[in-house]
Design a protein around this motif. Structure first.
Motif, PDB file in Angstrom:
ATOM      1  N   ASN A  57      20.752 -33.584 -48.930  1.00  0.00           N
ATOM      2  CA  ASN A  57      21.048 -34.030 -47.576  1.00  0.00           C
ATOM      3  C   ASN A  57      21.467 -32.819 -46.749  1.00  0.00           C
ATOM      4  O   ASN A  57      22.565 -32.312 -46.885  1.00  0.00           O
ATOM      5  CB  ASN A  57      22.148 -35.088 -47.590  1.00  0.00           C
ATOM      6  N   SER A  58      20.560 -32.372 -45.901  1.00  0.00           N
ATOM      7  CA  SER A  58      20.861 -31.220 -45.052  1.00  0.00           C
ATOM      8  C   SER A  58      20.979 -31.636 -43.594  1.00  0.00           C
ATOM      9  O   SER A  58      20.807 -30.822 -42.690  1.00  0.00           O
ATOM     10  CB  SER A  58      19.790 -30.144 -45.221  1.00  0.00           C
ATOM     11  N   SER A  59      21.305 -32.906 -43.361  1.00  0.00           N
ATOM     12  CA  SER A  59      21.375 -33.419 -41.989  1.00  0.00           C
ATOM     13  C   SER A  59      22.486 -32.764 -41.172  1.00  0.00           C
ATOM     14  O   SER A  59      22.413 -32.737 -39.945  1.00  0.00           O
ATOM     15  CB  SER A  59      21.545 -34.937 -41.989  1.00  0.00           C
ATOM     16  N   GLY A  94      16.463 -34.414 -43.394  1.00  0.00           N
ATOM     17  CA  GLY A  94      16.483 -33.425 -42.322  1.00  0.00           C
ATOM     18  C   GLY A  94      17.556 -33.666 -41.277  1.00  0.00           C
ATOM     19  O   GLY A  94      18.278 -34.658 -41.299  1.00  0.00           O
ATOM     20  N   THR A  95      17.618 -32.730 -40.352  1.00  0.00           N
ATOM     21  CA  THR A  95      18.564 -32.793 -39.239  1.00  0.00           C
ATOM     22  C   THR A  95      17.935 -33.560 -38.083  1.00  0.00           C
ATOM     23  O   THR A  95      16.756 -33.897 -38.107  1.00  0.00           O
ATOM     24  CB  THR A  95      18.923 -31.375 -38.747  1.00  0.00           C
ATOM     25  N   SER A  96      18.715 -33.783 -37.053  1.00  0.00           N
ATOM     26  CA  SER A  96      18.186 -34.441 -35.853  1.00  0.00           C
ATOM     27  C   SER A  96      17.597 -33.429 -34.877  1.00  0.00           C
ATOM     28  O   SER A  96      17.072 -33.805 -33.840  1.00  0.00           O
ATOM     29  CB  SER A  96      19.294 -35.255 -35.165  1.00  0.00           C
ATOM     30  N   SER A  97      17.659 -32.151 -35.209  1.00  0.00           N
ATOM     31  CA  SER A  97      17.137 -31.094 -34.351  1.00  0.00           C
ATOM     32  C   SER A  97      15.655 -30.850 -34.645  1.00  0.00           C
ATOM     33  O   SER A  97      15.298 -30.358 -35.721  1.00  0.00           O
ATOM     34  CB  SER A  97      17.923 -29.793 -34.578  1.00  0.00           C
ATOM     35  N   ALA A  98      14.816 -31.182 -33.688  1.00  0.00           N
ATOM     36  CA  ALA A  98      13.370 -30.990 -33.862  1.00  0.00           C
ATOM     37  C   ALA A  98      13.036 -29.514 -34.063  1.00  0.00           C
ATOM     38  O   ALA A  98      12.169 -29.169 -34.877  1.00  0.00           O
ATOM     39  CB  ALA A  98      12.618 -31.556 -32.661  1.00  0.00           C
ATOM     40  N   SER A 104      12.190 -25.140 -40.411  1.00  0.00           N
ATOM     41  CA  SER A 104      12.297 -25.399 -41.842  1.00  0.00           C
ATOM     42  C   SER A 104      10.934 -25.718 -42.449  1.00  0.00           C
ATOM     43  O   SER A 104      10.583 -25.208 -43.520  1.00  0.00           O
ATOM     44  CB  SER A 104      13.273 -26.552 -42.080  1.00  0.00           C
ATOM     45  N   ALA A 105      10.159 -26.554 -41.774  1.00  0.00           N
ATOM     46  CA  ALA A 105       8.849 -26.957 -42.295  1.00  0.00           C
ATOM     47  C   ALA A 105       7.900 -25.771 -42.396  1.00  0.00           C
ATOM     48  O   ALA A 105       7.191 -25.609 -43.405  1.00  0.00           O
ATOM     49  CB  ALA A 105       8.238 -28.034 -41.399  1.00  0.00           C
ATOM     50  N   VAL A 106       7.896 -24.914 -41.399  1.00  0.00           N
ATOM     51  CA  VAL A 106       7.017 -23.735 -41.412  1.00  0.00           C
ATOM     52  C   VAL A 106       7.407 -22.798 -42.551  1.00  0.00           C
ATOM     53  O   VAL A 106       6.559 -22.344 -43.317  1.00  0.00           O
ATOM     54  CB  VAL A 106       7.065 -23.007 -40.047  1.00  0.00           C
ATOM     55  N   LEU A 107       8.697 -22.543 -42.693  1.00  0.00           N
ATOM     56  CA  LEU A 107       9.157 -21.632 -43.745  1.00  0.00           C
ATOM     57  C   LEU A 107       8.909 -22.200 -45.139  1.00  0.00           C
ATOM     58  O   LEU A 107       8.358 -21.510 -46.002  1.00  0.00           O
ATOM     59  CB  LEU A 107      10.643 -21.319 -43.574  1.00  0.00           C
ATOM     60  N   LEU A 121       8.401 -30.592 -52.486  1.00  0.00           N
ATOM     61  CA  LEU A 121       9.457 -30.746 -51.491  1.00  0.00           C
ATOM     62  C   LEU A 121       8.931 -31.600 -50.351  1.00  0.00           C
ATOM     63  O   LEU A 121       7.897 -31.287 -49.759  1.00  0.00           O
ATOM     64  CB  LEU A 121       9.888 -29.374 -50.948  1.00  0.00           C
ATOM     65  N   GLU A 122       9.648 -32.685 -50.071  1.00  0.00           N
ATOM     66  CA  GLU A 122       9.306 -33.560 -48.947  1.00  0.00           C
ATOM     67  C   GLU A 122      10.563 -33.765 -48.114  1.00  0.00           C
ATOM     68  O   GLU A 122      11.662 -33.867 -48.658  1.00  0.00           O
ATOM     69  CB  GLU A 122       8.814 -34.919 -49.444  1.00  0.00           C
ATOM     70  N   SER A 123      10.384 -33.834 -46.800  1.00  0.00           N
ATOM     71  CA  SER A 123      11.508 -34.105 -45.900  1.00  0.00           C
ATOM     72  C   SER A 123      11.437 -35.546 -45.416  1.00  0.00           C
ATOM     73  O   SER A 123      10.345 -36.084 -45.185  1.00  0.00           O
ATOM     74  CB  SER A 123      11.477 -33.158 -44.704  1.00  0.00           C
ATOM     75  N   PHE A 124      12.616 -36.137 -45.248  1.00  0.00           N
ATOM     76  CA  PHE A 124      12.723 -37.538 -44.854  1.00  0.00           C
ATOM     77  C   PHE A 124      13.788 -37.688 -43.785  1.00  0.00           C
ATOM     78  O   PHE A 124      14.726 -36.880 -43.721  1.00  0.00           O
ATOM     79  CB  PHE A 124      13.092 -38.395 -46.074  1.00  0.00           C
ATOM     80  N   PRO A 125      13.688 -38.754 -42.970  1.00  0.00           N
ATOM     81  CA  PRO A 125      14.664 -38.951 -41.902  1.00  0.00           C
ATOM     82  C   PRO A 125      15.985 -39.574 -42.365  1.00  0.00           C
ATOM     83  O   PRO A 125      16.992 -39.475 -41.675  1.00  0.00           O
ATOM     84  CB  PRO A 125      13.946 -39.897 -40.930  1.00  0.00           C
ATOM     85  N   ASN A 126      15.965 -40.230 -43.545  1.00  0.00           N
ATOM     86  CA  ASN A 126      17.197 -40.870 -44.017  1.00  0.00           C
ATOM     87  C   ASN A 126      17.202 -40.968 -45.546  1.00  0.00           C
ATOM     88  O   ASN A 126      16.174 -40.780 -46.200  1.00  0.00           O
ATOM     89  CB  ASN A 126      17.389 -42.251 -43.386  1.00  0.00           C
TER      90      ASN A 126
END
Length: 138
Positions: A57-59, A94-98, A104-107, A121-126
């Protein structure tokens, strides 16, 4: 079961699902050195407990002030440490910052290709969606 906790992070492991849950701290309040130490601790426990699934959780982990080179070095070190484990999946909340999510996604996409990571590695909103993905049949 709680494997580790200090004032910054708590590592909670559920053996039945083989999921290690970690909430990263806000890096603006602790600094890069402490964030790197937290990532090192996470990687060490993943190796020690032979964890296959990580819920990260990196939110709250905002890194606006961190330049791209330092950010890349931190993630490279973490990925390198994780490559030495048998970790299979990372579900990142992920965070709420687009802008941060795009960075993060590019890197991470570039590093997954460059380093040929052994994990997905997959990112999720919650957390709910992330947990569901980690518990799916592989």
């Amino acid at each position: 079961m709680i494997l580790y906790q200090n004032g910054l992070i708590q590592l909670e492991y559920q053996p039945s699902t083989d999921i290690l849950r970690v909430t990263l701290p806000n890096a603006q309040h602790i600094g890069l050195t402490e964030l790197q130490r937290s990532l090192d601790t996470i990687a060490g426990y993943i190796q020690s407990y032979d964890v296959k699934n990580l819920l990260l959780n990196s939110s709250n982990t905002v890194l606006h002030d961190l330049d791209d080179t330092a950010y890349r070095e931190m993630v490279v070190r973490f990925f390198t440490d994780l490559k030495r484990t048998r970790l299979q999946r990372i579900a990142r909340i992920g965070t709420s910052s687009a802008a941060h999510e795009m960075r993060s996604a590019v890197l991470t996409s570039a590093l997954e290709q460059e380093m040929i990571t052994s994990f997905i590695l997959e990112s999720f909103p919650n957390e709910g969606v992330a947990l569901q993905w980690l518990q799916e049949e592989k």
